[in-house]
Scaffold this active site. Structure first.
Site, short mmCIF file in Angstrom:
data_model
loop_
_atom_site.label_atom_id
_atom_site.label_comp_id
_atom_site.label_asym_id
_atom_site.label_seq_id
_atom_site.Cartn_x
_atom_site.Cartn_y
_atom_site.Cartn_z
N TYR A 134 16.10 12.39 0.54
CA TYR A 134 15.36 11.55 1.48
C TYR A 134 16.34 11.02 2.51
O TYR A 134 17.22 10.22 2.20
CB TYR A 134 14.69 10.40 0.71
CG TYR A 134 13.79 9.50 1.53
CD1 TYR A 134 13.39 9.81 2.82
CD2 TYR A 134 13.30 8.32 0.97
CE1 TYR A 134 12.57 8.98 3.55
CE2 TYR A 134 12.47 7.48 1.68
CZ TYR A 134 12.10 7.80 2.97
OH TYR A 134 11.27 6.96 3.68
N LYS B 269 12.94 15.23 2.52
CA LYS B 269 12.00 14.43 3.31
C LYS B 269 12.79 13.87 4.47
O LYS B 269 13.66 13.02 4.29
CB LYS B 269 11.40 13.30 2.46
CG LYS B 269 10.52 12.33 3.24
CD LYS B 269 10.09 11.15 2.38
CE LYS B 269 9.33 10.13 3.21
NZ LYS B 269 8.94 8.93 2.41
N VAL C 67 5.13 13.91 3.73
CA VAL C 67 5.09 12.77 2.81
C VAL C 67 4.60 11.59 3.65
O VAL C 67 5.28 11.14 4.56
CB VAL C 67 6.46 12.48 2.19
CG1 VAL C 67 6.36 11.29 1.24
CG2 VAL C 67 6.98 13.70 1.45
#
Length: 299
Positions: free
Chosen positions: A140, A168, A208
């Site tokens: 992330y 992400k 996401v």
């Protein structure tokens, strides 16, 4: 790492809020109900205990209980990813182990925040957390919150791990995200609702999302239109959903506004948060109610 465009965690994942009762207790029953609703709406993945899930203010037994209950509730209908993010590597490793024991299907591992380690330190952190279990890992990258961006050489290093399979990307830099994806083979997920279409255009496999708490069908339509090559329809659907994106992410905090919206819609019994998060301002709530009503999401 992977070297194809297969979405390892599904195509649409809601970064799910963690419901609390008015007394601040984690409401597992409400979490299960919400998870089922989101999957019914079209999510094929859920992210638990991330930023929107108020991960910094929930604790190990609570996290494990929610993971276990949600995994049991959604069965094989959706991939359940659990956050294992901390600026304390030992703590992040422990969260990864506990998430695996609770039945999570994958891990979301954010860049160590606040500490701002070197790139070598960040790589060592990712390797330690990824090595704590056999679960597939989504990195992330969110420098606006973490204070540190993952450098290309760090991506190259960490992507060599077999279970690091995706990222992400919430950097807002679509071009560099595309370069990183092409070079490493990591599956690319947009971490920003408003940049979903640009990310799709450079090869992202999914989103996401926070706004999908209330707008899953719209994001499904965007993806379906894009996949069949009807880019005009995808753009039109994106423009149609932008008021909801603005309502949740435009002027407020995603976790706060998502909970308010779900409460207004009757999908959460309480919009309670844990400090330091506090509820929406009266004017924000009024504007949110107006937008939800305009979309037919509440009466």
């Amino acid at each position: 790492m992977i070297a194809d465009s297969t979405p390892p965690f599904g195509q649409l994942l809601t970064a799910m809020v963690t419901p609390f009762t008015d007394k601040g207790v984690v409401d597992v029953e409400a979490a299960v109900s919400l998870a089922k609703h989101l999957v019914d709406q079209g999510n094929d993945g859920l992210v638990l205990h991330g930023t929107t899930g108020e991960a910094p203010t929930t604790h190990s037994p609570e996290k494990s209980e929610v993971i276990s209950a949600v995994v049991e509730a959604v069965g094989e209908r959706a991939v359940v990813i659990a956050g294992a993010g901390s600026n304390d590597t030992v703590h992040a490793v422990r969260m990864a182990e506990q998430a695996a024991a609770a039945g999570a299907h994958g891990l979301l591992v954010v860049t160590p925040y606040y500490s701002r380690p070197s790139q070598a330190g960040a790589a060592a952190h990712f390797k330690a957390v990824a090595g704590a279990s056999d679960l597939p890992v989504m990195l992330y990258d969110i420098p606006g919150r973490a204070g540190l961006r993952i450098a290309p050489q760090t991506y190259d290093d960490v992507a060599q791990l077999d279970n690091v399979v995706a990222v992400k990307d919430a950097t807002g830099d679509v071009y560099t995200a595309a370069l990183n994806q092409a070079r490493t083979g990591l599956a690319l997920y947009s971490g920003d609702d408003g940049l979903y279409l640009p990310f799709l255009s450079v090869g992202a496999v999914g989103l996401v999302s926070v706004v999908s708490h209330i707008a899953t069908p719209s994001f499904v339509k965007i993806r379906q239109a894009w996949e069949r090559g009807d880019h005009t329809a995808a753009i039109a659907e994106f423009h149609a959903v932008t008021p909801l994106i603005e309502a949740i992410m435009g002027g407020g905090i995603g976790a706060v506004m998502a909970k308010e919206a779900l409460h207004i819609m009757g999908l959460l019994p309480s919009a309670a948060l844990r400090l330091p998060q506090v509820g929406a301002e009266p004017q924000q709530r009024k504007e949110l109610e107006t937008t939800l009503r305009a979309f037919g999401l509440t009466s």
